[in-house]
Design a protein around this motif. Sequence first.
Motif, short mmCIF file in Angstrom:
data_model
loop_
_atom_site.label_atom_id
_atom_site.label_comp_id
_atom_site.label_asym_id
_atom_site.label_seq_id
_atom_site.Cartn_x
_atom_site.Cartn_y
_atom_site.Cartn_z
N VAL A 166 0.85 -1.19 0.00
CA VAL A 166 0.00 0.00 0.00
C VAL A 166 0.88 1.24 0.00
O VAL A 166 2.05 1.19 0.40
N ALA A 167 0.32 2.35 -0.44
CA ALA A 167 1.01 3.63 -0.32
C ALA A 167 1.01 4.07 1.14
O ALA A 167 0.07 3.79 1.89
N ALA A 168 2.07 4.77 1.54
CA ALA A 168 2.17 5.20 2.94
C ALA A 168 2.88 6.54 3.03
O ALA A 168 3.82 6.82 2.28
N ILE A 169 2.42 7.37 3.95
CA ILE A 169 3.14 8.57 4.34
C ILE A 169 3.74 8.30 5.71
O ILE A 169 3.01 7.98 6.66
N TYR B 221 2.63 7.20 10.97
CA TYR B 221 2.41 6.88 9.57
C TYR B 221 0.92 6.76 9.29
O TYR B 221 0.10 6.58 10.21
N VAL B 222 0.58 6.88 8.01
CA VAL B 222 -0.78 6.63 7.56
C VAL B 222 -0.69 5.76 6.31
O VAL B 222 0.20 5.95 5.48
N LEU B 223 -1.59 4.80 6.20
CA LEU B 223 -1.59 3.88 5.08
C LEU B 223 -2.73 4.19 4.11
O LEU B 223 -3.82 4.60 4.54
N GLY B 224 -2.47 3.98 2.83
CA GLY B 224 -3.53 4.10 1.85
C GLY B 224 -4.48 2.92 1.93
O GLY B 224 -4.27 1.97 2.69
N THR B 225 -5.54 2.98 1.14
CA THR B 225 -6.56 1.93 1.19
C THR B 225 -6.51 1.00 -0.02
O THR B 225 -7.19 -0.02 -0.05
N GLU B 226 -5.72 1.35 -1.04
CA GLU B 226 -5.64 0.53 -2.25
C GLU B 226 -4.54 -0.51 -2.08
O GLU B 226 -3.36 -0.16 -2.04
N ARG B 227 -4.93 -1.76 -1.99
CA ARG B 227 -3.98 -2.85 -1.74
C ARG B 227 -3.64 -3.58 -3.03
O ARG B 227 -4.51 -3.86 -3.84
N ARG B 228 -2.36 -3.90 -3.19
CA ARG B 228 -1.90 -4.64 -4.36
C ARG B 228 -1.04 -5.82 -3.93
O ARG B 228 -0.16 -5.69 -3.06
N THR B 229 -1.29 -6.96 -4.54
CA THR B 229 -0.43 -8.11 -4.33
C THR B 229 0.77 -8.02 -5.27
O THR B 229 0.71 -7.39 -6.33
N GLY C 110 -2.45 4.08 -5.83
CA GLY C 110 -3.39 5.14 -5.52
C GLY C 110 -2.80 6.23 -4.65
O GLY C 110 -1.58 6.44 -4.61
N SER C 111 -3.68 6.91 -3.92
CA SER C 111 -3.29 8.10 -3.16
C SER C 111 -3.63 7.95 -1.68
O SER C 111 -4.50 7.17 -1.29
N VAL C 112 -2.92 8.75 -0.89
CA VAL C 112 -3.22 8.84 0.54
C VAL C 112 -2.89 10.27 0.96
O VAL C 112 -1.97 10.89 0.43
N THR C 113 -3.67 10.81 1.88
CA THR C 113 -3.47 12.18 2.34
C THR C 113 -3.34 12.22 3.85
O THR C 113 -3.76 11.31 4.56
N LEU C 114 -2.74 13.32 4.31
CA LEU C 114 -2.58 13.53 5.75
C LEU C 114 -2.50 15.03 5.97
O LEU C 114 -1.88 15.76 5.19
N SER C 115 -3.14 15.51 7.02
CA SER C 115 -3.07 16.93 7.35
C SER C 115 -2.62 17.08 8.81
O SER C 115 -2.76 16.17 9.62
N PHE C 116 -2.07 18.26 9.09
CA PHE C 116 -1.57 18.56 10.43
C PHE C 116 -2.35 19.72 11.01
O PHE C 116 -2.64 20.70 10.31
N SER C 117 -2.67 19.63 12.29
CA SER C 117 -3.45 20.67 12.94
C SER C 117 -2.62 21.95 13.09
O SER C 117 -1.39 21.92 13.10
N GLU C 118 -3.33 23.05 13.20
CA GLU C 118 -2.70 24.32 13.55
C GLU C 118 -2.34 24.31 15.04
O GLU C 118 -3.06 23.72 15.85
N LYS C 119 -1.23 24.95 15.38
CA LYS C 119 -0.90 25.07 16.79
C LYS C 119 -1.83 26.08 17.45
O LYS C 119 -2.15 27.12 16.88
N GLU C 120 -2.26 25.75 18.64
CA GLU C 120 -3.18 26.66 19.36
C GLU C 120 -2.39 27.77 20.03
O GLU C 120 -1.26 27.60 20.42
#
Length: 280
Positions: free
Chosen positions: A145-148, A175-183, A270-280
């Motif tokens: 899978v794709a991973a960030i 880390y975060v993993l994508g959802t498109e799996r390939r053998t 495929g694709s995978v996304t990740l976002s980071f919160s703003e510092k308070e």
Amino acid sequence: MTETLDPADTGAVASAVGAAAERLHTALVENRPCAPVRELIGERDITLAYAVQQQLNAHRLEAGAVVVGRKIGATSVAVQQQLGVDTPDLGVLFDDMEYDASAPVDISGLLQPKVEGEIAFVLREDLAQGDLDLDQVAAAVDYAVAAIEVCDSRIADWDISFADTVADNASAGGYVLGTERRTLDGSDGRGAFVPKDAAMTMTVTGQDDVAGTGAASLGDPLVALQWLARQARDLGDPLRAGQVVLSGALGPMRPAAPGADVALTIDGLGSVTLSFSEKE
């Protein structure tokens, strides 16, 4: 930097390893960076660095964390040259390191995060016995899978030697993993997936795009997985079925600023996304 420790002086060695592990553990728990540990264990004593990593990770296990996989670092020639080595390193992935792509990562829980685009492998078989040749390693993979990967150093200002990053669990953050799996063998009906040929692009808010291919990781992410399998077994903790393996960056790291969005695409995965919160 400390002088090279005499391996025969077991008391001094144990004291240095314990002090280094405690320094990193305190940085992790208190969420504040620390001084490099190379001043305690030397810049290139990899045996001591892994001993520190094992003690550091033991603290996490004692606190209830569960090992879910491994990560490989320093797989590119450029990073190895930067660190003055000719070998990768490995770290441990714990259950609290996996992020949900649907929710922003709380950046306040990280110190100085950077992101990488990678191919992740999920294993269906142990890699503990046999020659661990490439055919055996490939056959043990359930899917890719794709991973960030979110790298994070407990060492202030990323002022690291190779021993520092090894000791610091290979600078693992999450880390975060994508959802498109390939053998790999095409048994999913989509044809064989060839990791070394996969093209990657990664965009991070406000920064130049990153591009690369699977060949950036030791020439082939499966070669990286093979290296990891052998090294993990040599360290007495072989790879197990069900574990996730982050197989190394396919392009340069990018810093992750508060509010940043990361989007990764790998051909065939495929694709995978990740976002980071703003510092308070």
